[in-house]
Design a protein around this motif. Structure first.
Motif, PDB file in Angstrom:
ATOM      1  N   SER A  29     -33.376 -30.943 -21.532  1.00 46.40           N
ATOM      2  CA  SER A  29     -34.613 -29.987 -22.034  1.00 46.40           C
ATOM      3  C   SER A  29     -34.439 -28.738 -20.162  1.00 46.40           C
ATOM      4  O   SER A  29     -33.027 -28.498 -20.483  1.00 46.40           O
ATOM      5  CB  SER A  29     -35.587 -31.350 -21.090  1.00 46.40           C
ATOM      6  N   LEU A  33     -32.991 -25.915 -23.018  1.00 42.29           N
ATOM      7  CA  LEU A  33     -34.553 -25.619 -23.983  1.00 42.29           C
ATOM      8  C   LEU A  33     -34.599 -25.058 -24.326  1.00 42.29           C
ATOM      9  O   LEU A  33     -35.468 -24.200 -24.705  1.00 42.29           O
ATOM     10  CB  LEU A  33     -35.024 -27.527 -23.837  1.00 42.29           C
ATOM     11  N   GLU A 100     -41.564 -32.387 -26.140  1.00 42.03           N
ATOM     12  CA  GLU A 100     -40.401 -31.669 -26.401  1.00 42.03           C
ATOM     13  C   GLU A 100     -38.817 -32.601 -26.399  1.00 42.03           C
ATOM     14  O   GLU A 100     -37.904 -31.941 -27.141  1.00 42.03           O
ATOM     15  CB  GLU A 100     -40.350 -31.006 -25.179  1.00 42.03           C
ATOM     16  N   GLN A 101     -38.762 -33.418 -25.114  1.00 38.24           N
ATOM     17  CA  GLN A 101     -37.261 -34.500 -24.361  1.00 38.24           C
ATOM     18  C   GLN A 101     -37.382 -34.902 -26.279  1.00 38.24           C
ATOM     19  O   GLN A 101     -36.215 -35.387 -26.528  1.00 38.24           O
ATOM     20  CB  GLN A 101     -37.634 -35.107 -23.252  1.00 38.24           C
ATOM     21  N   SER A 104     -36.322 -32.304 -28.808  1.00 38.74           N
ATOM     22  CA  SER A 104     -34.781 -31.410 -28.280  1.00 38.74           C
ATOM     23  C   SER A 104     -33.446 -31.045 -29.289  1.00 38.74           C
ATOM     24  O   SER A 104     -33.120 -32.441 -29.382  1.00 38.74           O
ATOM     25  CB  SER A 104     -34.535 -31.793 -27.213  1.00 38.74           C
TER      26      SER A 104
END
Length: 260
Positions: A29, A33, A100-101, A104
């Motif tokens: 992340s 990212l 988002e993690q 990813s």
């Protein structure tokens, strides 16, 4: 503009193997990212672990979150993992960080359970995710105004564009260079990304031809207005229907890993 990939990073699989409990996934992340890492950026490794069954059934509260920062041969590592139950609660809050993690593309470790969570992700998206992105943008903007650093300024642009894109397209996109191809933004943002690549804590004031503070302020206010317009017109639901499936996945995973 260049988008970074997992091949730009050193091999991190040994870190996964060192964890005390099995990981369902581990992804990168942070700035890597988001598409604007510096030469001296740390590596933010995020993931989900599964606590043993006896740890979650007993009287003693289990350690749902584990975090560690250390230097690995000159590379600063920042590792945070949540137990699956806590991660599921965060997904339902709703929380843009964990989405988002989960999604990813910089994947260090994956499992079928990770794939199952990714499959559920579209049904976890709601109009309420705008609160996360609006609030995070305001926090980073205040930090920029206090420090003048490029990093919080780029974070401000990134989260506003991610929020707008999410509300319009129903897609989680955290990579700022990619977002610049999809959401109108000031031309100078690309130059800010290039400048930050040279130094993690570089300052706007040191850049030749940097936009004036009032110019940036006006642009940020315009993006906030665009975010509000996207919120008002989005077709995302106000609540998720994935809670029962997420709960089933948690129970099945607990039972499957009980004897590992």
């Amino acid at each position: 503009m260049t988008t970074h990939s997992i091949t730009d990073l050193p091999d991190l699989t040994h870190i996964v193997a060192e964890q005390p409990d099995p990981l369902l996934f581990a992804t990168v992340s942070g700035a890597h990212l988001y598409g604007f890492p510096s030469r001296d950026s740390d590596v933010d490794l995020r993931g989900v672990h599964v606590l043993p069954l006896h740890d979650v059934l007993g009287l003693t509260p289990a350690q749902e979150t584990r975090s560690r920062m250390w230097d690995a041969a000159g590379l600063e590592m920042d590792l945070v993992t949540h137990d699956l139950a806590k991660f599921a609660r965060l997904l339902l809050r709703p929380n843009g960080y964990v989405l988002e993690q989960l999604l990813s593309p910089l994947v260090v470790h994956t499992t079928p359970e990770h794939a199952a969570l990714v499959d559920l992700a579209p049904r976890l998206l709601t109009a309420h995710h705008v609160r996360h992105y609006r609030g995070f943008a305001k926090t980073q903007w205040r930090l920029f105004e206090r420090t003048g650093e490029l990093k919080p300024l780029l974070y401000t642009f990134r989260v506003l564009l991610t929020g707008i894109h999410l509300l319009r397209s129903h897609e989680v996109q955290a990579d700022l260079p990619t977002l610049l191809d999809n959401v109108p933004a000031p031309d100078y943002v690309g130059d800010l990304i290039t400048a930050k690549a040279a130094a993690e804590h570089g300052h706007l004031a040191t850049l030749d031809g940097a936009p004036a503070h009032q110019h940036i302020t006006t642009d940020i206010e315009a993006l906030h207005a665009t975010l509000t317009e996207a919120e008002q017109s989005t077709t995302l639901p106000t609540a998720t229907d994935a809670t029962p499936d997420l709960n089933d996945l948690l129970i099945q995973t607990r039972l499957r890993t009980a004897d590992l």
